[in-house]
Enzyme design. Structure first.
Site: not given
Ligand SMILES: *[C@@H]1O[C@H](CO)[C@@H](O)[C@H](O)[C@H]1NC(C)=O
Ligand SMILES: *[C@@H]1O[C@H](CO)[C@@H](O)[C@H](O)[C@H]1NC(C)=O
Ligand SMILES: *[C@@H]1O[C@H](CO)[C@@H](O)[C@H](O)[C@H]1NC(C)=O
Ligand SMILES: *[C@@H]1O[C@H](CO)[C@@H](O)[C@H](O)[C@H]1NC(C)=O
Ligand SMILES: *[C@@H]1O[C@H](CO)[C@@H](O)[C@H](O)[C@H]1NC(C)=O
Ligand SMILES: *[C@@H]1O[C@H](CO)[C@@H](O)[C@H](O)[C@H]1NC(C)=O
Ligand SMILES: CC(=O)N[C@H]1CO[C@H](CO)[C@@H](O)[C@@H]1O
Length: 417
Positions: A238, A350
């Site tokens: 991320e 995810e």
């Protein structure tokens, strides 16, 4: 994962005037902008969905289908990979190569500014913390999964920036990797640092954290696992608010080159985009274009896939129990079409929701769509099992042999429609 509160705060502060390439721009109940970016044209697809497409691809004849969200996810027989890439709504064999969950714990204590309080890490292995991550993985494999993502703090592996692997901590993390490999599964190494070390972005904060220091970490890891064909390299978790996406792509390129040159020549590498690797904005945020230039040393893109994330709650934060969207029409359909037209693939490393009916509905729809676009989506990993307590909103830790509602309903691909 994340303190997505930050991401959603940013998102609301950004004025969105025009819709990005391949984004939704119309349809029943759609209330966003109907203007497309960069001269692209808002093109009718069905009553529920219009999409920004290149000017050359307009003039589409109206289909007679009045697709709903549900029918969008189940049009598997209507199109194939041989169909027009910008119109296909499915493709591939309908079987994903990689399916599984995250086994979190070595990342606990990491914040979104890339600081990690390593004393808060909870190694998900019974010999270190009592959490039986190895048993969890064996359970999931026995029921059909074959991939585990293993988040870890950069600072835990090299306590000194640019230094050598810490022998004690490495032995613990390596034990988790080996426990994963011993199940026969694929194992994703995930450096869970948001493109940062202690608040500074790699190669973009005045040189305080260099690409060379990040490359050093990956060279050491790749050297250890060069011969492990089931290792997958998740370069970074991320990245967000990275000012220069092209400079970030150059950093990722340097890591890919280092991993290959360390002898890990054939394993899958996941390329992380900006904006929390948001699947919804991987293209419009500029990540696809920038990361699309990353190549293997031989100039090929073999086994280089885009890394994307998606949460299904109201603000895409993964912090709420209830889900509000399957995001097929807004996210995965346009992403699939872009990937297909550009000859690329993505991995959803995810995704998550609470153990409630709304999430069963939306997660199953999302993963079913991904399964029926297996030519461009390699697989998925749910967030999260590992060291989480049963009270965690997105808990996927089995209780003995008993799976959580979301895992048993949607996370085993053989159970998906
Ligand atoms: C980041 O992604 C979210 C969805 O995941 C989106 O709502 C937001 O607009 C994106 N922000 C930017 C700056 O692209
Ligand atoms: C469209 O909006 C109406 C009114 O808010 C709602 O009743 C209906 O369920 C919505 N339809 C879909 C497909 O979301
Ligand atoms: C693909 O679809 C677009 C939009 O309908 C059309 O303009 C284009 O000619 C099609 N390409 C092929 C190869 O069929
Ligand atoms: C570092 O960042 C600069 C821009 O700030 C960029 O030009 C350069 O390519 C980057 N180098 C590496 C190796 O990442
Ligand atoms: C991508 O998203 C990040 C937020 O994570 C933002 O800072 C950046 O400006 C965005 N870039 C584009 C081109 O939308
Ligand atoms: C786990 O399962 C046992 C036996 O079925 C049950 O007593 C216990 O409450 C469960 N624990 C949780 C956290 O659900
Ligand atoms: C079409 C659709 O469901 N879009 C949604 C995707 O998810 C984001 C974040 O939850 C919503 O804001 C969109 O409305």
């Amino acid at each position: 994962m994340k303190a997505y509160v930050i991401a959603s705060t940013l998102a609301t502060a950004v004025a969105v005037n025009a819709v990005g390439n391949y984004g939704q721009c119309g349809g029943i109940n759609y209330s966003g902008s109907t203007t497309c970016d960069g001269g692209w044209v808002c093109t009718y697809s069905n009553d529920w969905y219009s999409q920004c497409l290149p000017p050359s691809s307009t003039g589409t004849t109206r289909t007679t289908t009045t697709g709903t969200r549900t029918s969008t996810t189940s049009t598997k027989s209507t199109t194939t990979t041989s169909a027009n890439c910008s119109q296909a709504t499915s493709g591939g064999s309908g079987t994903l190569k990689y399916t599984g969950v995250n086994i979190a714990g070595f990342d606990f204590g990491c914040a979104t500014d890339g600081t990690c309080t390593t004393s808060k890490a909870v190694p998900p292995l019974s010999q270190y913390s009592g959490v039986d991550g190895a048993g969890q993985m064996q359970h999931f494999v026995s029921k059909g999964m074959n991939t585990f993502r293993l988040p870890v703090a950069w600072q835990l592996l090299t306590p000194t920036l640019g230094g050598t692997l810490d022998a004690t901590n490495w032995a613990k993390y390596d034990a988790l990797v080996k426990a994963c490999l011993n199940t026969g599964a694929y194992c994703i190494i995930d450096i869970h640092n948001y493109a940062r070390w202690n608040g500074n972005i790699i190669n973009q904060s005045g040189g305080s954290v260099t690409t060379a220091q990040f490359v050093s970490l990956w060279t050491q890891i790749a050297t250890k696992y060069a011969s492990q064909s089931k290792l997958i390299f998740g370069v970074m978790n991320e990245p967000h608010d990275v000012p220069d996406i092209n400079a970030w792509a150059a950093t990722v390129q340097a890591v890919v080159t280092a991993i290959r040159n360390a002898g890990a020549t054939s394993q899958l590498i996941l390329l992380p985009g900006n904006n929390w690797t948001s699947a919804q904005t991987y293209v419009s945020n500029g990540s696809a274009a920038a990361l699309g230039t990353v190549k293997n040393p031989d100039g090929s893109i073999t086994n280089l896939a885009f890394d994307v994330h998606k949460y299904l709650d109201s603000d895409n934060s993964g912090t709420h129990v209830e889900c509000s969207t399957d995001n097929v029409s807004a996210t995965f359909l346009p992403l699939a079409q872009w990937l297909r037209c550009n000859g690329r693939q993505a991995f959803l490393s995810e995704t998550g929701g609470g153990n409630v009916q709304s999430c069963v509905t939306d997660m199953c729809a999302q993963l079913s769509f991904i399964k029926h676009n297996s030519d461009v989506f390699l697989g998925y990993a749910g967030w999260s099992a590992g060291a989480f307590a049963s009270s965690y909103e997105l808990n996927e830790v089995p209780n003995g042999s008993q799976d959580t509602l979301l895992v048993s309903s949607c996370l085993y691909q053989q159970n998906l429609p």
